[in-house]
Structures are given as C-alpha cells and as structure tokens.
Design a protein around this motif. Structure first.
Motif, PDB file in Angstrom:
ATOM      1  N   GLY A   1       0.829  -1.001  -0.129  1.00  0.00           N
ATOM      2  CA  GLY A   1       0.143   0.038  -0.012  1.00  0.00           C
ATOM      3  C   GLY A   1       1.046   1.185  -0.124  1.00  0.00           C
ATOM      4  N   PRO A   2       0.261   2.286  -0.318  1.00  0.00           N
ATOM      5  CA  PRO A   2       1.172   3.461  -0.240  1.00  0.00           C
ATOM      6  C   PRO A   2       1.465   3.835   1.307  1.00  0.00           C
ATOM      7  N   ALA A   3       2.803   4.323   1.362  1.00  0.00           N
ATOM      8  CA  ALA A   3       3.328   4.574   2.577  1.00  0.00           C
ATOM      9  C   ALA A   3       3.495   6.218   2.700  1.00  0.00           C
ATOM     10  N   SER A   4       3.254   6.725   4.018  1.00  0.00           N
ATOM     11  CA  SER A   4       3.496   7.962   4.227  1.00  0.00           C
ATOM     12  C   SER A   4       4.767   8.150   5.046  1.00  0.00           C
ATOM     13  N   LEU A   5       5.549   9.220   4.363  1.00  0.00           N
ATOM     14  CA  LEU A   5       6.895   9.368   5.018  1.00  0.00           C
ATOM     15  C   LEU A   5       6.599  10.521   6.276  1.00  0.00           C
TER      16      LEU A   5
ATOM     17  N   ALA B   1      -2.234   9.260  11.258  1.00  0.00           N
ATOM     18  CA  ALA B   1      -1.974   9.218   9.635  1.00  0.00           C
ATOM     19  C   ALA B   1      -3.321   8.570   9.238  1.00  0.00           C
ATOM     20  N   LEU B   2      -4.241   8.131  10.007  1.00  0.00           N
ATOM     21  CA  LEU B   2      -5.530   7.347   9.390  1.00  0.00           C
ATOM     22  C   LEU B   2      -6.878   8.298  10.004  1.00  0.00           C
ATOM     23  N   GLU B   3      -6.354   9.647  10.132  1.00  0.00           N
ATOM     24  CA  GLU B   3      -7.420  10.789  10.105  1.00  0.00           C
ATOM     25  C   GLU B   3      -8.482  10.209   9.178  1.00  0.00           C
TER      26      GLU B   3
ATOM     27  N   ALA C   1      -0.477   1.777   5.637  1.00  0.00           N
ATOM     28  CA  ALA C   1      -1.574   1.329   5.982  1.00  0.00           C
ATOM     29  C   ALA C   1      -2.510   0.632   4.890  1.00  0.00           C
TER      30      ALA C   1
ATOM     31  N   TRP D   1      -7.750  -1.974   8.900  1.00  0.00           N
ATOM     32  CA  TRP D   1      -6.379  -1.545   8.316  1.00  0.00           C
ATOM     33  C   TRP D   1      -5.352  -2.769   8.878  1.00  0.00           C
TER      34      TRP D   1
ATOM     35  N   ARG E   1       0.049  14.729   3.570  1.00  0.00           N
ATOM     36  CA  ARG E   1      -0.371  13.366   4.064  1.00  0.00           C
ATOM     37  C   ARG E   1       0.756  12.194   3.966  1.00  0.00           C
ATOM     38  N   THR E   2       1.496  12.142   2.787  1.00  0.00           N
ATOM     39  CA  THR E   2       2.426  11.232   2.528  1.00  0.00           C
ATOM     40  C   THR E   2       3.836  11.457   2.492  1.00  0.00           C
ATOM     41  N   GLY E   3       4.095  12.779   2.611  1.00  0.00           N
ATOM     42  CA  GLY E   3       5.544  13.201   2.681  1.00  0.00           C
ATOM     43  C   GLY E   3       6.223  12.755   1.533  1.00  0.00           C
ATOM     44  N   LEU E   4       5.659  12.568   0.402  1.00  0.00           N
ATOM     45  CA  LEU E   4       6.262  12.244  -0.809  1.00  0.00           C
ATOM     46  C   LEU E   4       6.192  13.519  -1.848  1.00  0.00           C
TER      47      LEU E   4
ATOM     48  N   ILE F   1       6.171   6.023  -8.396  1.00  0.00           N
ATOM     49  CA  ILE F   1       5.530   4.500  -8.265  1.00  0.00           C
ATOM     50  C   ILE F   1       4.467   4.219  -9.123  1.00  0.00           C
TER      51      ILE F   1
ATOM     52  N   TYR G   1      -5.109   8.530  -3.080  1.00  0.00           N
ATOM     53  CA  TYR G   1      -3.710   8.092  -2.922  1.00  0.00           C
ATOM     54  C   TYR G   1      -3.126   7.849  -1.659  1.00  0.00           C
ATOM     55  N   VAL G   2      -3.830   8.304  -0.693  1.00  0.00           N
ATOM     56  CA  VAL G   2      -3.176   8.028   0.674  1.00  0.00           C
ATOM     57  C   VAL G   2      -3.206   6.686   1.093  1.00  0.00           C
ATOM     58  N   HIS G   3      -4.417   5.967   0.992  1.00  0.00           N
ATOM     59  CA  HIS G   3      -4.671   4.683   1.370  1.00  0.00           C
ATOM     60  C   HIS G   3      -5.171   3.642   0.425  1.00  0.00           C
ATOM     61  N   GLY G   4      -5.125   4.213  -0.682  1.00  0.00           N
ATOM     62  CA  GLY G   4      -5.868   3.646  -1.805  1.00  0.00           C
ATOM     63  C   GLY G   4      -4.870   2.501  -2.685  1.00  0.00           C
TER      64      GLY G   4
ATOM     65  N   ARG H   1      -2.057   0.899  -5.049  1.00  0.00           N
ATOM     66  CA  ARG H   1      -0.954   1.390  -5.303  1.00  0.00           C
ATOM     67  C   ARG H   1      -0.892   1.768  -6.895  1.00  0.00           C
TER      68      ARG H   1
END
Lengths: 286, 438
Positions: A176-180, A230-232, A259, A266, B176-179, B187, B308-311, B313
């Motif tokens: 899944g996408p990750a947040s840095l 981060a799951l707001e 997540a 999750w 939200r992702t820092g990217l 990606i 794009y945050v949790h969806g 990839r």
C-alpha cells in the motif's frame, strides 16, 4: 486496593524505581487494582498531546490519549515491592486499545489498572498491564500492554511456546502507499513533557547510551499515536487497534507509515524509511 | 405552492486568451510577485481585446503557492489593471487544476445567464515563494500577542528557542504522505510499466511541437512578452531523444529496481516555473456586441479525486484522477474517447500522460475501476498536445489551465471547427477535465 484521587507523580515513582528497583521479589503478580475516579480532561493538556502526536485539534479524545492518563497507575503498580520485576528493564512489546465509543473532552472518566497473565516467553517472561476507562459506569475504552522482562526464565530451555501475547497480524510486508514522516530528535523530550514519561532512554543521546541505545529512542506509544493520526478520517467510531513494537525508532529518523485496507479495518506496517527495519506492525479491526 | 423556475442555459464562448511567457524558477521572473504577473497577463488580455475601462462580469483566478497577504490576489490584480475598478473578482485554489476550474466556474455562470463575460486564469511563482516563520516561533509569537499583561507576555516569550529561527519553506510534497509529486508519480510509472524511451519521446515531441508553434506564429496572439522573455524559457527547440536519454533519473531511485530501474528525469518531468495566464469567456451576444470572435465553446467540465493516501498503489496514483473524470464526462455528453480532434493532456510528467492513455486502453482496469464494459481505447497520438505542452512550456501550477484553454480554443478555430479534450491532474489526488467545441 489503592483508590487514588489524583494521578501518582511519575517523577517520584521513577526515583523509587531507580533506588529500590532491585528489591523486587516474588514469582506472582500483585493483585492490586489501582483506580482513579472522576477525572476531567484538561483542554490544554489534550491540545499539547494532539499537537505532539499529529492529531487534529478536536473535542474527541485521540484513541491513545486515555492510555497516557492511565500510565501513572501502571507505573505505581509496577513499582510496588511485590511486583516481580524492576521497572527499569521492562520492555513494552505490544499494545491493544479498544475504543468502545468516541470519548469527548467534556466527559469525566474513571480509570482502572491491574496486572495479569504472567507467562513464559522464549526471551524471558511477559505480563500484561490492563487499563480501562469508564464514563458513568460504562466501559468506553480499554487497553492491554504486554511487557517483557528479558532473561531469567527458568524454563527457557524448553520448546519455544507461543508468547501468549495478544494476537496480531503477521509481519508480512504491507502493500500500500506509505506516508513518510520525519521524526525530529527532540520528539522524546516533547512527548515526555506532555506524557510525563521522562524515561531517560527517550530524552537525550547521552542518557540513552547509559541504557545501551545508540541514541535517544521515540516512545512506543507516541509511535502508535502518530500511526493512528495518519489514519485521520479513516477510523470507525468503535474499533480495536492492536500493535507490536519491533525495533526502536532511533532519533532523529524518517519513518514510512503504511496502512493497507483489510476486510474489517487496516493492516499497519511502520518501518525506517532509510533501511526498512520494522518499527511497528499491527491491525485496526472492528 | 412550489415556485417553478425554468432555467435556460447557453454555452459560454471562448473569445481568446493571453499569457506571459513561462520562466524557469529563479530565472527572468525571480523578483516578480504573483500579483505582478497576473496583472501583466490581465493587462495584455485587455489590450488585445480593447477592454480598457470595461467592467467584465467577473474575474476568477488563483495561485497555488500564495502568501497570506495575497488573500485577495485576483481582486488586487484587477484593481491594478486597466479593467474597470468596478469589476468583481475572487480567488480559486485547486492545486494544478486551479486554472481550468476557474474556466469551468465562470463558464457555468455565463451558461446560467448570471454574467455575460468573465476572465478566468491563474498564476504561480516558485521563485518569489512565501516563506513562513518556524511553527514553534509562530506559536510563541501568537501566545505573546494573546497575553494580556506584561508578565504574561514575558512568560510567553520564555518559549523562544534558537532553532525556531529556521524558517519554513513551502515544499512540493503531499502533506499526508511526505512524498514529492515526482516520487508519487515514480510509483505510478513503475506500477504501470512506463518505459524511459516512451517518456523521453514524449518530452522531445513536446519541445519540437512548441518550437514549431512559436515558429509559425501560433502564439503571436496568445502570449505577451514580459521582463525580457518572448518565448518560454524552458523551451529547448534542438533537444532530441538521444540527448534526453543521457540524463540521470531524479525520481524513483529508491523504489524497487533502484537507480537502474528509475525512468523519470529532469527532462521528462516538468521543471518549476513562474508565469500567469488568463482566458476571456463570454456569451455569444456579448462577443458579437464587442465585435470579438468566438474561437470555441465551453461544453462541459468534470472533476474527480482518488484516495492516493490509502488506496491501491496502481489504480489510485496521485495524478490519476483525470483517468476517472474523463469517462464520466464522456458518458454525460454521449461521446467516446475517439470523438475528438485534439487531446490536451497536461504533461505534469511524461509518464503521467502515458499512464493515463495506458489506463484507458486497459480492459481489466476499465472494468474494475471505471465500471466500463469495454475499455475507452486508444487515441490517435497525432492529435495529442500538437502545439507542445508543459514539459516544454513549463508548468506554473495555476497558470497551466489558462494556457491550455486558450491554445486549444485557437487550435479548434484554426481547424475550422472540431472538438477538444482537456485533462489536468492536480495535487491532493484530484483531476479536472473539460470539453471545448466549435
């Protein structure tokens, strides 16, 4: 059973732990139950907590907030003479929080803490600190923290048993996408000032080195809180979040919070963005 | 009794546009503010269409990177322009979709008869960027300001720390992702298997097409020189695929596959740019009264967003929202993807365009994520970004929509009629798309 009217002072409990830590004896857990009734929430303290953990400023308590309010009761219990292990050296390895319903800043909560489930572990012995919060007699929130005392296990030569720790997701990598998230080097001091947990391993590189860490490390419960922040907007009104703490976050650091959606919540996976070392794994479920 | 209102609608006309050449970041426009550039773009439009002293229905524009003092950026620009000072204005911000969104907003008001004319546009500077004070310092200063007594103020001041002197500079990354946007697109590029060669070809074509368009005078009535620039500063007319193939990748080098597998370079990604653009829209009647041409009509617009945050990839990449917006727009207008003479797909990155096209060709993706029985299919690539796009021109975030709307309207007009599709991706996982027709 100690029924407290105000939270015990963590500073003096730590001093007690440092001075008399080695005097702990016994092979069973004390059956003490610590309670702290009718606590109102201090808005400025809540605000400071929300900011340091990355939560939105709102009337609803973050899922991890009450853990912090109950923490002094846990420390009081663990520094009792009858507690089998010294406080210093206990490792927080896992935590499960159940939010039964959202708790508001305006509510008055009563807290309860006890210890249970002392058990063998391949690396030593484990036990759980169980905390709960009630509003008007209704349990609104509960938490179970597993602590590990390394070594000294009389039966460690036997076949490695299941840890008996709360069940959690396997450590399979999360897709899944990750947040840095950048974790600054003062986060331990800042979270320590808010939570009262000024364990020296979190404060400065120098004080952490005394306990064998190469630098100060982030608080586990800060990491869990930051992960939930981060799951707001993506958490249900009631849920259980179950995490295992893996390698410590050495400060400063950049972490990758992933997540992935599962059938009922999750799958969480937090790693070092630099070398991929796992910091936290877990699940959020209904 | 319920009051029945029958609303008659009309199509908004695109009369023309104006922009200043786009400058590379910290280039020719280093010291020009958003307000300077937007005012210049509006004044150029006013001069081109003889609108001096004219009260236009409204002016809608915006900037992505905006200083808090610019809360009324568009209105202030109008007040400083030669338009009538009684012209109302407002700011819009939808990241890179800002410019096209302003056109949709004013076109809808014209369609409803609420206004008869409007100017839509956008501006951005990455050179004259706002710098914020450190968050810790900001909180201490605000606490001092809130304190009511001298002792309270002094107490608040004890919160000052030396490290608070380090200012906060705006970053091109998702909160939200820092990217960064490039890392997000890397990606997506990898998930969709977009090759380095295909990206470099698209980038080279963008420069070739834009240079040819300048050479044949296409931009003579679309661009007004500003601060010594007459063409977009980023344009490299002599660039080739071979030259581009030598560049080192800049995004995606830390993904699986490492530097070897990374395909996105400084040339097949848009550079940071400064600039402004505006478009004049009106009712047909207003245009006729003013003896102004109608290049094309604004048909319809649509926006979409992805998680794009949790969806997923692959399916929910940061810049993939237009992939979802276009099929909804097509369905509402009874069109297929092939019913267009021109396609303007904003080149945020070469791979954004290529991913978008590939997703529409992918039967499984179209079925699972777009709910379509058959894929949207391929387009005739000869109709794509025929006069160049953002890779060559540059991409001052909010100014891109105005650049594309004005250019596409002129292309359709030159063509003697036809239909064009606009697709613009935006930060925050959003996409704005529209149809123009004549």
């Amino acid at each position: 059973m100690p029924a407290l009217t105000q939270p015990p002072a963590l500073g003096s409990l730590y001093a007690k732990a440092g001075l008399f830590g080695q005097l702990h004896r016994g092979s069973t857990l004390p059956d003490s139950v610590y309670t702290l009734a009718d606590q109102s929430i201090d808005p400025s303290h809540l605000l400071a907590y929300q900011k340091v953990c990355g939560f939105r400023v709102t009337d609803v308590l973050p899922p991890t907030y009450l853990h912090m309010l109950a923490f002094p009761l846990s420390v009081a219990l663990m520094t009792e003479r009858a507690f089998p292990f010294p406080l210093i050296g206990l490792v927080h390895v896992a935590n499960t929080i159940t939010v039964a319903r959202p708790v508001l800043m305006s509510e008055t909560v009563s807290l309860r803490v006890n210890a249970e489930n002392l058990r063998e572990h391949p690396a030593g012995r484990q036990l759980d600190l169980v905390a709960s919060a009630t509003v008007d007699g209704e349990v609104v929130w509960s938490s179970r923290s597993a602590y590990l005392r390394r070594g000294g296990s009389p039966k460690s030569s036997g076949a490695p048993k299941s840890s008996g720790a709360p069940k959690r997701a396997s450590a399979a990598p999360v897709v899944g996408p990750a947040s840095l998230v950048k974790v600054p080097d003062d986060i331990g001091r800042r979270y320590g000032a808010v939570s009262g947990d000024r364990n020296p391993i979190h404060l400065y590189g120098v004080t952490a080195k005394l306990f064998g860490f190469p630098s100060a490390i982030a608080h586990g419960m800060w990491l869990k809180a930051r992960t939930l922040a981060a799951l707001e907007g993506r958490l249900a009104e009631s849920f259980t979040v179950d995490v295992a703490f893996k390698t410590p976050v050495l400060l400063p650091s950049t972490i990758a919070i992933a997540a992935a959606a599962t059938d009922d919540g999750w799958a969480l996976d937090v790693r070092s963005a630099k070398n991929g070392k796992p910091h936290l794994t877990g699940t959020v479920s209904r | 009794m319920e009051k029945k209102v029958t609303v008659k609608t009309r199509r908004a006309a695109i009369v023309g546009g104006n922009r200043i050449p786009f400058a590379r970041s910290n280039g020719k426009y280093s010291h020009a503010s958003n307000q300077d550039m937007l005012t210049a773009a509006i004044d150029g439009l006013v001069a081109r269409f003889g609108l001096q002293g004219e009260q236009v229905g409204e002016v809608a524009a915006g900037a992505v990177l905006k200083h808090s003092r610019d809360f009324n950026l568009t209105r202030e620009s109008v007040l400083g322009s030669t338009l009538a000072p009684t012209t109302p204005a407002y700011d819009v911000q939808q990241a890179c979709g800002t410019g096209l969104e302003t056109a949709i907003l004013v076109a809808n008001k014209i369609a409803l008869g609420q206004i008869d004319s409007a100017i839509a546009g956008g501006v951005d500077t990455t050179s004259d960027a706002p710098i914020a004070v450190n968050e810790g310092l900001r909180e201490v200063l605000l606490d001092v300001n809130r304190a009511k007594s001298v002792p309270d103020r002094l107490k608040a001041l004890t919160g000052l720390r030396p490290n608070q002197l380090v200012p906060t500079i705006p970053q091109n990354s998702e909160p939200r992702t820092g990217l960064s946007m490039g890392e997000h697109q890397a990606i997506t590029t990898q998930e969709w298997g977009i090759s380095r060669e295909a990206q470099d070809e698209l980038a080279a074509a963008s420069h070739r097409h834009l240079a040819a368009a300048y050479d044949r005078g296409f931009f003579d009535d679309l661009v007004t020189p500003f601060l010594g620039l007459t063409r977009d500063q980023n344009l490299r007319p002599d660039t080739t695929v071979e030259k581009l193939s030598k560049l080192a990748p800049v995004f995606g080098t830390r993904l699986p596959g490492g530097v070897e597998g990374a395909t996105m370079t400084a040339a097949n990604s848009t550079p940071l740019t400064d600039g402004a653009s505006v478009v004049l829209l009106a009712s047909d009647e207003w245009a006729a009264e003013h003896k102004l041409p109608v290049l094309a009509h604004f048909v319809d617009g649509e926006t979409a967003a992805v998680d794009y945050v949790h969806g997923d990839r692959k399916a929910d990449g940061l810049l993939m929202a237009p992939v979802y917006a276009v099929p909804r727009l097509l369905a509402r207008n009874g069109l297929t993807l092939q019913d267009f003479d021109f396609y303007e797909i904003h080149e945020a990155f070469a791979s954004t365009v290529l991913t978008t096209l590939k997703a529409w060709e992918d039967a499984e993706f179209c079925k699972q994520y777009l709910g379509l029985d058959a894929p949207l299919g391929s387009i005739d690539r000869a109709k794509l970004n025929v006069n160049g796009s953002s890779l060559a021109a540059g991409h001052p975030f909010a100014a891109t929509g105005g650049r594309i709307v004005a250019s596409l309207a002129k292309m359709i007009h030159e063509n003697g009629g036809g239909r064009g599709l606009i697709s613009i991706c935006a930060a925050g996982g959003q996409g704005v798309v529209a149809i123009l027709e004549a």
